[in-house]
Design an enzyme around this catalytic site. Structure first.
Site, mmCIF file in Angstrom:
data_model
loop_
_atom_site.group_PDB
_atom_site.id
_atom_site.type_symbol
_atom_site.label_atom_id
_atom_site.label_comp_id
_atom_site.label_asym_id
_atom_site.label_seq_id
_atom_site.Cartn_x
_atom_site.Cartn_y
_atom_site.Cartn_z
ATOM 1 N N ASP A 11 0.853 -1.191 0.000
ATOM 2 C CA ASP A 11 0.000 0.000 0.000
ATOM 3 C C ASP A 11 0.888 1.240 0.000
ATOM 4 O O ASP A 11 1.699 1.425 0.915
ATOM 5 C CB ASP A 11 -0.899 -0.018 1.230
ATOM 6 C CG ASP A 11 -2.032 0.993 1.152
ATOM 7 O OD1 ASP A 11 -2.097 1.744 0.162
ATOM 8 O OD2 ASP A 11 -2.856 1.035 2.085
ATOM 9 N N ASP A 109 -3.125 2.422 -5.926
ATOM 10 C CA ASP A 109 -2.100 2.571 -4.888
ATOM 11 C C ASP A 109 -1.918 1.318 -4.040
ATOM 12 O O ASP A 109 -1.287 1.378 -2.984
ATOM 13 C CB ASP A 109 -2.429 3.759 -3.987
ATOM 14 C CG ASP A 109 -3.747 3.585 -3.238
ATOM 15 O OD1 ASP A 109 -4.527 2.692 -3.616
ATOM 16 O OD2 ASP A 109 -3.993 4.347 -2.287
ATOM 17 N N GLU A 110 -2.443 0.168 -4.481
ATOM 18 C CA GLU A 110 -2.247 -1.049 -3.694
ATOM 19 C C GLU A 110 -2.345 -2.298 -4.556
ATOM 20 O O GLU A 110 -2.979 -2.314 -5.602
ATOM 21 C CB GLU A 110 -3.244 -1.126 -2.537
ATOM 22 C CG GLU A 110 -4.700 -1.130 -2.948
ATOM 23 C CD GLU A 110 -5.633 -1.235 -1.744
ATOM 24 O OE1 GLU A 110 -5.287 -1.926 -0.770
ATOM 25 O OE2 GLU A 110 -6.722 -0.626 -1.802
#
Length: 357
Positions: A11, A109-110
């Site tokens: 993350d 974003d992950e």
């Protein structure tokens, strides 16, 4: 790579704000808020905030004007989707370059990574170093023996840290926490669980799944019990993600107050959603209309529809949903989502909070 199988959840820390700081290094260490057009006098919500801004209570989803009030000296910037997508692509490419990694992207974003190693912490630190070297972005890594545990573990590693959460320490770490701290359990579900006498993760883990069926149904009841134990899939699937649908929404700078305004807004939303749908080449099978009345009361109206690729039919169904809007009540936001038929080769389940992909 050989070794024991592990699930890692990567993350990126304060992702949007971090990208903005890379572009403007003078912002480092300052409270940075990203949202809307960067104008707190306009209606918009916070997309993300730097840790410096979060220290003042700023959170994602908060109205931008309230965030600006909490941090008068904050640097407020507009959302730059293209810049974030470019940074995300670079990160995901870096993850795929890691030895033995199976990468499952779940957002810009992950991502989950499946890997065989006897030292998952060392692998995680190596991965962090690679991302930092190539993109100058920091990330946190959760290590787990299921997707759920890896995802939850990441929160304990932030910022820029590593944390392991497995069946061996799940209850030690999570057991005393309220159920709303679980991934996939919000305040409403937590309140419903509390009404059943279940307030902590340990109590949920010990619950008989069948006792939850009357309140949550035959699928969700057992699933919540499973979530309380941190159980679920441990398979990381690199099958390309396929969108289940497309949605658009508009926050109006002035409330909509009459039927003609609502009709025009729904038509405009439908046109924008249909552009996205056309690019997918798959028929629409359901629609959901999101309505936020002033000041902040949100509801939705949805239904399945006969499979169709006819824009006129989709619009007609969207206008039918709009007929449920309370007449004369001021509206500050409208959103429309089209659910699409899924291809046969699409990844099953699509969400690890539903027992994995």
């Amino acid at each position: 790579m050989s070794g024991s199988p592990w699930v890692l959840h990567v993350d990126l820390d304060q992702f949007l704000a971090a990208v903005e700081v890379l572009r403007r290094p003078e912002l480092a260490g300052l409270p940075v808020i990203v949202g809307g057009r960067g104008d707190p006098t306009k209606r918009a919500v916070v997309s993300t905030a730097s840790y410096e801004a979060r220290a003042y209570g700023v959170r994602s989803g908060m109205p931008l004007r309230i965030a600006a009030r909490k941090v008068p000296d904050a640097v407020i910037l507009p959302v730059d989707r293209e810049a974030y997508l470019e940074a995300s692509d670079a990160v995901m490419a870096t993850l795929r370059d890691q030895p033995g990694a199976t990468v499952q992207v779940i957002g810009w974003d992950e991502a989950f990574i499946g890997v065989g190693t006897d030292d998952p912490e060392a692998y995680a630190r190596s991965l962090q170093a690679a991302v930092l070297e190539r993109t100058r972005l920091h990330c946190s890594v959760g290590i787990g023996d299921t997707l759920v545990r890896a995802k939850v573990a990441t929160g304990f590693g932030k910022p820029a840290g590593v944390f392991r959460l497995t069946a061996a320490n799940w209850l030690e770490v999570m057991g005393g926490l309220p159920t709303k701290e679980l991934w996939g359990v919000g305040s409403k579900v937590s309140a419903r669980l509390a009404a059943l006498g279940i307030r902590t993760v340990a109590e949920l883990a010990a619950a008989d799944p069948q006792d939850l069926v009357p309140e949550f149904g035959p699928k969700m009841g057992p699933w919540y019990a499973q979530l309380g134990r941190g159980d679920g899939s441990s398979v990381v699937d690199s099958t390309p993600w396929v969108a289940r649908g497309h949605s658009r929404e508009t926050t109006f700078q002035r409330d909509l107050t009459d039927a003609a305004q609502v009709d025009g807004a729904v038509r405009e939303l439908a046109a924008r959603v249909l552009e996205d749908v056309a690019a997918e080449g798959r028929p629409v099978v359901g629609l959901t209309l999101k309505v936020r009345y002033a000041p902040f009361d949100t509801t939705s109206h949805g239904r399945k529809i006969p499979e169709t690729s006819d824009p006129g039919e989709v619009l007609a169904r969207a206008l039918e949903l709009a007929s449920a809007i309370e007449p004369g009540r001021p509206i500050r936001l409208l959103g429309l989502r089209a659910e699409l038929a899924m291809p046969a080769e699409a990844r099953e389940g699509h969400t690890p909070t539903r027992s994995g992909w």
